[in-house]
Write an enzyme that holds these catalytic residues in place. Structure first.
Site, mmCIF file in Angstrom:
data_model
loop_
_atom_site.group_PDB
_atom_site.id
_atom_site.type_symbol
_atom_site.label_atom_id
_atom_site.label_comp_id
_atom_site.label_asym_id
_atom_site.label_seq_id
_atom_site.Cartn_x
_atom_site.Cartn_y
_atom_site.Cartn_z
ATOM 1 N N ASN A 195 0.820 -1.209 0.000
ATOM 2 C CA ASN A 195 0.000 0.000 0.000
ATOM 3 C C ASN A 195 0.856 1.263 0.000
ATOM 4 O O ASN A 195 1.927 1.304 0.604
ATOM 5 C CB ASN A 195 -0.929 0.006 1.208
ATOM 6 C CG ASN A 195 -1.869 -1.189 1.202
ATOM 7 O OD1 ASN A 195 -2.126 -1.772 0.162
ATOM 8 N ND2 ASN A 195 -2.363 -1.567 2.362
ATOM 9 N N HIS A 214 5.895 -0.374 -2.561
ATOM 10 C CA HIS A 214 5.447 0.459 -3.682
ATOM 11 C C HIS A 214 5.431 1.943 -3.329
ATOM 12 O O HIS A 214 4.870 2.745 -4.065
ATOM 13 C CB HIS A 214 4.072 0.001 -4.165
ATOM 14 C CG HIS A 214 4.080 -1.400 -4.699
ATOM 15 N ND1 HIS A 214 2.973 -2.226 -4.701
ATOM 16 C CD2 HIS A 214 5.082 -2.136 -5.235
ATOM 17 C CE1 HIS A 214 3.289 -3.401 -5.220
ATOM 18 N NE2 HIS A 214 4.558 -3.366 -5.557
#
Length: 426
Positions: A195, A214
């Site tokens: 997330n 990410h």
């Protein structure tokens, strides 16, 4: 003599000219013939493709008929085109399988409680537990997932428009706070998150125990400085960024090079140490004897082989537990699959472990102490809403219940456009 010489020269050169003309005419005729042949072949291919399409349509229509309603002619046609019948059957099987994979399955209350009890027992016996988290743990914070029934990609595939509210309004969910408590009591050693919403950081989870593979929407960095400098903000820094375009428009106060976001888009490879912390994730995976996956489809995580210890013998790999309502590509390797919403499962788990579920307290949100304020010149460098500290917090509960307003740009908004382009290409 001159007239005779001219005449002789004309007579001598005439055959050569005739040969050249003949050769040119032959080449022209040959070129025209080749073009005509190519056109004829293309036309034949088009006609053949159209015949095949019509055959597929006809066979498909016949297969939809009940067995008793088919005429002798229908049965003969099906027998004649057995290859087409088999191909259509394979397509139908693939569609049915895909539909089943997309369906959400819920364990009944008794079964859910039994599974959670088994998970609690395993957590108490494990020595090194690593959590892999996905978008499913943030849906309770009104952040949509990607592949659920109401997920971003699912809606786009159905041709529906998708809008997103400003994600900086979201707060850590019950699951985020349970994870924080499990780490505090040393039952969880590391969290690997896909997330970008920054909610793990805002829950109070220490940076060294967190790998945000990410990126984080609140962090921008200067990778020209050595080591790279990190700047945590109170707003979404990805307003101007997109795939292969990461400049935020603000400058590093030390070297005056443009800062960049930390987001890793589809098709990119993350190279930053923080917040990605790939080293910490890989080391945690190597030491893990139990991996718990919460709210992740695992369709991206499955590609990161270093997280799954596949170089070990099967009997020495960590036990895998998955909490997800839908199918995942790791289901057949899981020791236990729990079909339930993350908040519900984690609530039961904390009850089984006899642990209190902490409540998110904005006044203790680490982001306010970690954030670096903008300079006077940078005050107008963004239009995104800032996270308000408790003293300046206004009651926005009524606004939150209203319709979500579209947010352009950034890691979340740009994902929509990319999915649309991909769908059109296919």
């Amino acid at each position: 003599m001159a007239p005779l010489l001219i005449c002789f020269m004309q007579i001598s050169f005439c055959p050569a000219r005739s040969l050249v003309r003949s050769s040119m005419d032959a080449n022209t005729n040959s070129g025209s013939s080749a073009r005509a042949e190519r056109k004829q072949q293309e036309k034949a291919k088009i006609i053949q493709r159209e015949k095949q399409r019509q055959t597929v349509k006809t066979i498909s229509r016949l297969l939809q008929k009940a067995e008793g309603e088919r005429t002798q002619e229908d049965r003969a046609l099906l027998q004649e085109h057995q290859d087409t019948v088999q191909e259509l059957s394979r397509r139908q099987s693939r569609r049915s399988l895909l539909k089943r994979k997309q369906e959400e399955v819920f364990d009944d209350a008794e079964n859910l409680k039994a599974k959670v009890k088994q998970l609690a027992e395993e957590l108490q016996q494990a020595k090194h537990v690593v959590l892999y988290t996905g978008a499913g743990i943030s849906t309770a914070a009104s952040i949509p997932d990607y592949r659920g029934p109401n997920g971003v990609w699912t809606q786009l595939q159905k041709g529906r428009s998708v809008s997103a509210s400003d994600l900086s309004r979201a707060e850590p969910t019950l699951t985020h706070m349970c994870i924080w408590m499990l780490h505090k009591v040393k039952m969880v050693q590391h969290v690997v998150s896909q997330n970008c919403d920054g909610l793990h950081l805002r829950s109070g989870l220490p940076r060294h125990a967190l790998s945000e593979l990410h990126g984080n929407m609140f962090i921008e960095v200067c990778d020209s400085c050595s080591p790279a400098r990190e700047f945590i903000r109170l707003f979404d820094v990805t307003e101007r960024t997109a795939l292969h375009r990461h400049g935020t428009g603000r400058l590093c106060p030390h070297c005056r090079v443009e800062l960049r976001d930390t987001i890793v888009h589809f098709g990119e490879r993350g190279t930053l140490e923080q917040p990605l912390n790939w080293k910490g994730a890989a080391e945690a995976a190597q030491r893990a004897d139990l991996i718990l996956c919460l709210g992740s489809s695992l369709k991206v995580l499955k590609k990161y082989s270093c997280l799954w210890c596949m170089n070990r013998p099967a009997n020495k790999r960590p036990k895998l537990y998955i909490v997800n309502l839908q199918w995942t590509p790791k289901d057949n390797l899981a020791t236990l699959k729990i079909h339930g919403k993350c908040d519900a499962v984690m609530g039961l788990l904390m009850e089984e472990l006899g642990l209190e579920i902490p409540v998110y307290n904005r006044s203790q949100d680490p982001i306010f102490s970690l954030a670096k304020p903008l300079s006077t010149q940078e005050q107008k460098s963004h239009t995104r809403e800032e996270i308000a500290p408790p003293s300046a917090l206004e009651d926005t509960s009524q606004d939150a219940q209203g319709e979500a307003t579209a947010v352009q740009g950034g890691w979340f908004g740009r994902g929509y456009a990319k999915a649309r382009r991909k769908k059109k290409t296919v």
